[in-house]
Design a protein around this motif. Structure first.
Motif, PDB file in Angstrom:
ATOM      1  N   VAL A  42       0.857  -1.179   0.000  1.00 36.73           N
ATOM      2  CA  VAL A  42       0.000   0.000   0.000  1.00 36.73           C
ATOM      3  C   VAL A  42       0.896   1.234   0.000  1.00 36.73           C
ATOM      4  O   VAL A  42       1.879   1.284   0.743  1.00 36.73           O
ATOM      5  CB  VAL A  42      -0.910  -0.008   1.247  1.00 36.73           C
ATOM      6  CG1 VAL A  42      -1.727   1.273   1.332  1.00 36.73           C
ATOM      7  CG2 VAL A  42      -1.816  -1.239   1.223  1.00 36.73           C
ATOM      8  N   GLY A  60     -11.940   5.437   2.011  1.00 35.36           N
ATOM      9  CA  GLY A  60     -11.046   5.401   0.861  1.00 35.36           C
ATOM     10  C   GLY A  60     -11.604   4.465  -0.181  1.00 35.36           C
ATOM     11  O   GLY A  60     -12.479   3.636   0.110  1.00 35.36           O
ATOM     12  N   PRO A  61     -11.138   4.574  -1.419  1.00 35.06           N
ATOM     13  CA  PRO A  61     -11.638   3.702  -2.481  1.00 35.06           C
ATOM     14  C   PRO A  61     -11.255   2.245  -2.237  1.00 35.06           C
ATOM     15  O   PRO A  61     -10.329   1.944  -1.475  1.00 35.06           O
ATOM     16  CB  PRO A  61     -10.949   4.252  -3.737  1.00 35.06           C
ATOM     17  CG  PRO A  61      -9.733   4.961  -3.228  1.00 35.06           C
ATOM     18  CD  PRO A  61     -10.108   5.510  -1.885  1.00 35.06           C
ATOM     19  N   SER A  62     -11.961   1.347  -2.891  1.00 37.16           N
ATOM     20  CA  SER A  62     -11.670  -0.085  -2.762  1.00 37.16           C
ATOM     21  C   SER A  62     -10.228  -0.364  -3.172  1.00 37.16           C
ATOM     22  O   SER A  62      -9.722   0.201  -4.144  1.00 37.16           O
ATOM     23  CB  SER A  62     -12.612  -0.901  -3.649  1.00 37.16           C
ATOM     24  OG  SER A  62     -13.947  -0.764  -3.219  1.00 37.16           O
ATOM     25  N   CYS A  64      -7.506   0.328  -1.423  1.00 34.67           N
ATOM     26  CA  CYS A  64      -6.484   1.290  -0.985  1.00 34.67           C
ATOM     27  C   CYS A  64      -5.764   0.848   0.287  1.00 34.67           C
ATOM     28  O   CYS A  64      -4.819   1.504   0.726  1.00 34.67           O
ATOM     29  CB  CYS A  64      -7.097   2.680  -0.789  1.00 34.67           C
ATOM     30  SG  CYS A  64      -8.184   2.830   0.644  1.00 34.67           S
ATOM     31  N   LYS A  66      -7.538  -0.297   3.388  1.00 37.87           N
ATOM     32  CA  LYS A  66      -8.266  -0.095   4.644  1.00 37.87           C
ATOM     33  C   LYS A  66      -8.343  -1.386   5.464  1.00 37.87           C
ATOM     34  O   LYS A  66      -8.079  -1.384   6.670  1.00 37.87           O
ATOM     35  CB  LYS A  66      -9.675   0.435   4.358  1.00 37.87           C
ATOM     36  CG  LYS A  66      -9.711   1.740   3.578  1.00 37.87           C
ATOM     37  CD  LYS A  66     -11.116   2.266   3.415  1.00 37.87           C
ATOM     38  CE  LYS A  66     -12.049   1.334   2.681  1.00 37.87           C
ATOM     39  NZ  LYS A  66     -11.618   1.082   1.269  1.00 37.87           N
ATOM     40  N   HIS A 213     -17.235   2.638   3.568  1.00 38.34           N
ATOM     41  CA  HIS A 213     -17.304   3.317   2.277  1.00 38.34           C
ATOM     42  C   HIS A 213     -18.301   4.467   2.320  1.00 38.34           C
ATOM     43  O   HIS A 213     -18.357   5.271   1.384  1.00 38.34           O
ATOM     44  CB  HIS A 213     -17.747   2.333   1.180  1.00 38.34           C
ATOM     45  CG  HIS A 213     -16.622   1.539   0.585  1.00 38.34           C
ATOM     46  ND1 HIS A 213     -16.393   0.234   0.924  1.00 38.34           N
ATOM     47  CD2 HIS A 213     -15.663   1.876  -0.309  1.00 38.34           C
ATOM     48  CE1 HIS A 213     -15.341  -0.213   0.243  1.00 38.34           C
ATOM     49  NE2 HIS A 213     -14.882   0.761  -0.500  1.00 38.34           N
ATOM     50  N   PHE A 228      -7.821   7.641   3.483  1.00 36.32           N
ATOM     51  CA  PHE A 228      -6.705   6.756   3.186  1.00 36.32           C
ATOM     52  C   PHE A 228      -6.087   7.037   1.827  1.00 36.32           C
ATOM     53  O   PHE A 228      -4.921   6.730   1.604  1.00 36.32           O
ATOM     54  CB  PHE A 228      -7.156   5.297   3.286  1.00 36.32           C
ATOM     55  CG  PHE A 228      -6.172   4.439   4.022  1.00 36.32           C
ATOM     56  CD1 PHE A 228      -5.904   4.668   5.357  1.00 36.32           C
ATOM     57  CD2 PHE A 228      -5.504   3.406   3.383  1.00 36.32           C
ATOM     58  CE1 PHE A 228      -4.989   3.885   6.048  1.00 36.32           C
ATOM     59  CE2 PHE A 228      -4.589   2.622   4.070  1.00 36.32           C
ATOM     60  CZ  PHE A 228      -4.320   2.868   5.391  1.00 36.32           C
ATOM     61  N   ALA A 229      -6.858   7.627   0.924  1.00 35.22           N
ATOM     62  CA  ALA A 229      -6.324   7.891  -0.409  1.00 35.22           C
ATOM     63  C   ALA A 229      -5.360   9.070  -0.428  1.00 35.22           C
ATOM     64  O   ALA A 229      -4.439   9.121  -1.238  1.00 35.22           O
ATOM     65  CB  ALA A 229      -7.471   8.148  -1.386  1.00 35.22           C
ATOM     66  N   THR A 230      -5.560  10.029   0.486  1.00 41.63           N
ATOM     67  CA  THR A 230      -4.742  11.245   0.479  1.00 41.63           C
ATOM     68  C   THR A 230      -3.782  11.340   1.654  1.00 41.63           C
ATOM     69  O   THR A 230      -2.850  12.139   1.636  1.00 41.63           O
ATOM     70  CB  THR A 230      -5.638  12.492   0.497  1.00 41.63           C
ATOM     71  OG1 THR A 230      -6.339  12.559   1.748  1.00 41.63           O
ATOM     72  CG2 THR A 230      -6.643  12.454  -0.642  1.00 41.63           C
ATOM     73  N   SER A 260     -11.773  13.489  -1.829  1.00 42.79           N
ATOM     74  CA  SER A 260     -10.639  12.576  -1.663  1.00 42.79           C
ATOM     75  C   SER A 260     -10.885  11.236  -2.335  1.00 42.79           C
ATOM     76  O   SER A 260      -9.950  10.470  -2.590  1.00 42.79           O
ATOM     77  CB  SER A 260     -10.364  12.338  -0.172  1.00 42.79           C
ATOM     78  OG  SER A 260     -11.315  11.442   0.397  1.00 42.79           O
ATOM     79  N   LEU A 261     -12.154  10.940  -2.625  1.00 48.47           N
ATOM     80  CA  LEU A 261     -12.512   9.651  -3.226  1.00 48.47           C
ATOM     81  C   LEU A 261     -12.545   9.724  -4.739  1.00 48.47           C
ATOM     82  O   LEU A 261     -12.782   8.708  -5.392  1.00 48.47           O
ATOM     83  CB  LEU A 261     -13.884   9.195  -2.693  1.00 48.47           C
ATOM     84  CG  LEU A 261     -13.968   9.016  -1.176  1.00 48.47           C
ATOM     85  CD1 LEU A 261     -15.387   8.676  -0.771  1.00 48.47           C
ATOM     86  CD2 LEU A 261     -13.012   7.930  -0.708  1.00 48.47           C
TER      87      LEU A 261
END
Length: 261
Positions: A42, A60-62, A64, A66, A213, A228-230, A260-261
């Motif tokens: 990751v 966060g997106p799938s 990523c 989590k 989600h 989590f994406a940023t 962020s998503l």
């Protein structure tokens, strides 16, 4: 992911009949790179401190990382780099004071509702009378006191999630790691489970990391939201107050999370 101090949360009184637990655990990741040894790492590294008693939501997106984060905090998956700690001590294996709650209830179909709730206590060799009393107390707490002798297939999806929640909390963990526990429920049942979670956690002192989600769920439940994406960790202005959904600061946070998503 940058470390951000938890937002202040006003103390809430315990419900008179609420079971008590030890103080919540401090969980921390120090320069951690998450991933499976034979898979793709990751993006990171991750630096994050989760304060004792805090409810941190993670969105966060799938794909990523989590769920990988939760498995690492649980001690099921070692970090590829860095240190993961509980109260300053390295997490190297699963521990009885960290409970996992999944989207799918994972109840044992051949055991009664009460026996399922007793299971973690039985593994810890808690005397039978004590674990039965604890299981019945928690089933009352989640509104299933009259269902103790039923089998899981006789319950609705929402009821099975209540049993899973009771099973996780009956052992009085210091940290609860929740992986989209309400994701499979309809909107009405989901809202009820969110309110139930808030109510039954009150007074336990447990630290909670809640992966979801659902942006509105993350903002409603969390003291902070980890994107989590940023890598951002944002304070929630009105945690667990549904009437604040339209407040300007809550609306601004919602837009930032969606971006962020």
């Amino acid at each position: 992911m940058s470390t951000v101090s938890p937002s202040a949360v006003s103390a809430k009184p315990s419900a008179p009949t609420a079971p008590t637990a030890s103080a919540g655990a401090e969980l921390a990741l120090h320069g951690v790179r998450l991933g499976h040894p034979d898979g793709v790492a990751v993006p990171g590294p991750v630096d994050l401190r989760i304060a004792p008693g805090e409810l941190l939501t993670v969105v966060g997106p799938s794909g990523c990382g989590k769920t990988t984060l939760l498995r690492t905090l649980a001690g099921l998956l070692p970090p590829l780099e860095g240190r993961v700690t509980q109260d300053g001590e390295p997490i190297r294996r699963p521990g009885a004071d960290r409970a996992l709650v999944f989207q799918h209830d994972a109840l044992l179909p051949w055991r009664s509702v009460r026996a399922n709730v007793e299971l973690p206590l039985a593994i810890r060799r808690v005397p039978r009378a004590e674990r039965r009393g604890s299981a019945e107390e928690w089933l009352e707490r989640v509104g299933l006191g009259g269902h103790a002798r039923k089998l899981p297939h006789q319950l609705s999806g929402g009821q099975r999630q209540r049993v899973q929640l009771a099973r996780a909390l009956a052992a009085r963990p210091r940290a609860v790691l929740m992986d989209e526990p309400f994701g499979a429920l309809d909107a009405h049942t989901r809202a009820g489970m969110q309110d139930l979670l808030v109510e039954i956690l009150r007074g336990t002192g447990a630290t909670v990391v809640f992966v979801t989600h659902d942006v509105d769920e993350a903002i409603h439940l969390g003291d902070r939201v980890a994107l989590f994406a940023t890598g951002d960790v944002l304070g929630v202005p009105h945690p667990r107050v549904r009437d604040a959904r339209q407040a300007p600061d809550t609306a601004a946070l919602r837009r930032r999370v969606l971006d962020s998503l």
